[in-house]
Design a protein around this motif. Sequence first.
Motif, short mmCIF file in Angstrom:
data_model
loop_
_atom_site.label_atom_id
_atom_site.label_comp_id
_atom_site.label_asym_id
_atom_site.label_seq_id
_atom_site.Cartn_x
_atom_site.Cartn_y
_atom_site.Cartn_z
N THR A 1 0.83 -1.21 0.00
CA THR A 1 0.00 0.00 0.00
C THR A 1 0.86 1.26 0.00
O THR A 1 0.58 2.22 -0.73
CB THR A 1 -0.93 0.01 1.23
N THR A 2 1.92 1.27 0.78
CA THR A 2 2.82 2.40 0.83
C THR A 2 3.49 2.65 -0.52
O THR A 2 3.54 3.79 -1.00
CB THR A 2 3.90 2.19 1.92
N VAL A 3 3.96 1.59 -1.15
CA VAL A 3 4.59 1.72 -2.47
C VAL A 3 3.59 2.24 -3.49
O VAL A 3 3.90 3.11 -4.31
CB VAL A 3 5.20 0.37 -2.91
N PHE A 4 2.35 1.75 -3.44
CA PHE A 4 1.32 2.20 -4.37
C PHE A 4 1.01 3.69 -4.17
O PHE A 4 0.90 4.44 -5.14
CB PHE A 4 0.04 1.38 -4.18
N LEU A 5 0.88 4.13 -2.93
CA LEU A 5 0.56 5.53 -2.66
C LEU A 5 1.69 6.47 -3.07
O LEU A 5 1.45 7.54 -3.64
CB LEU A 5 0.22 5.72 -1.18
N TYR B 1 3.37 10.00 -9.81
CA TYR B 1 2.76 10.03 -11.14
C TYR B 1 1.92 11.29 -11.34
O TYR B 1 2.04 11.99 -12.35
CB TYR B 1 1.90 8.78 -11.34
N PHE B 2 1.06 11.60 -10.38
CA PHE B 2 0.18 12.76 -10.53
C PHE B 2 0.95 14.07 -10.40
O PHE B 2 0.59 15.06 -11.05
CB PHE B 2 -0.99 12.68 -9.56
N ASN B 3 2.00 14.12 -9.60
CA ASN B 3 2.85 15.31 -9.56
C ASN B 3 3.49 15.54 -10.93
O ASN B 3 3.55 16.67 -11.41
CB ASN B 3 3.95 15.17 -8.51
N ASN B 4 3.96 14.46 -11.56
CA ASN B 4 4.58 14.56 -12.87
C ASN B 4 3.58 15.08 -13.90
O ASN B 4 3.90 15.94 -14.72
CB ASN B 4 5.14 13.20 -13.29
N LYS B 5 2.36 14.56 -13.87
CA LYS B 5 1.31 15.01 -14.80
C LYS B 5 1.00 16.49 -14.59
O LYS B 5 0.82 17.24 -15.54
CB LYS B 5 0.03 14.19 -14.62
N GLU B 6 0.92 16.91 -13.34
CA GLU B 6 0.60 18.29 -13.02
C GLU B 6 1.71 19.24 -13.49
O GLU B 6 1.44 20.30 -14.06
CB GLU B 6 0.38 18.43 -11.52
N VAL B 7 2.96 18.86 -13.29
CA VAL B 7 4.09 19.68 -13.72
C VAL B 7 4.12 19.77 -15.25
O VAL B 7 4.37 20.85 -15.81
CB VAL B 7 5.43 19.14 -13.16
#
Length: 66
Positions: A18-22, A28-34
């Motif tokens: 769960t930790t690795v997934f989070l 991933y979402f930080n990369n998309k946002e940037v």
Amino acid sequence: MKLKTKLLLSVIGLALLTTVFLIGSQSYFNNKEVNLASDKCYQKGGQPNVEMAFLTLDYSFSCDKK
């Protein structure tokens, strides 16, 4: 192995997964946002300035106009 040992190992494994997934999802979402912010900055004629922190998975973004 005893049942308690198997249960403990299962809980630890699930917590690790769960930790690795989070962490992966946040990265991933930080990369998309940037990438989206950088594209919009280029459209406005600016130069994106991104500073990323590795351990905290945090970033700082600014659009420097020419």
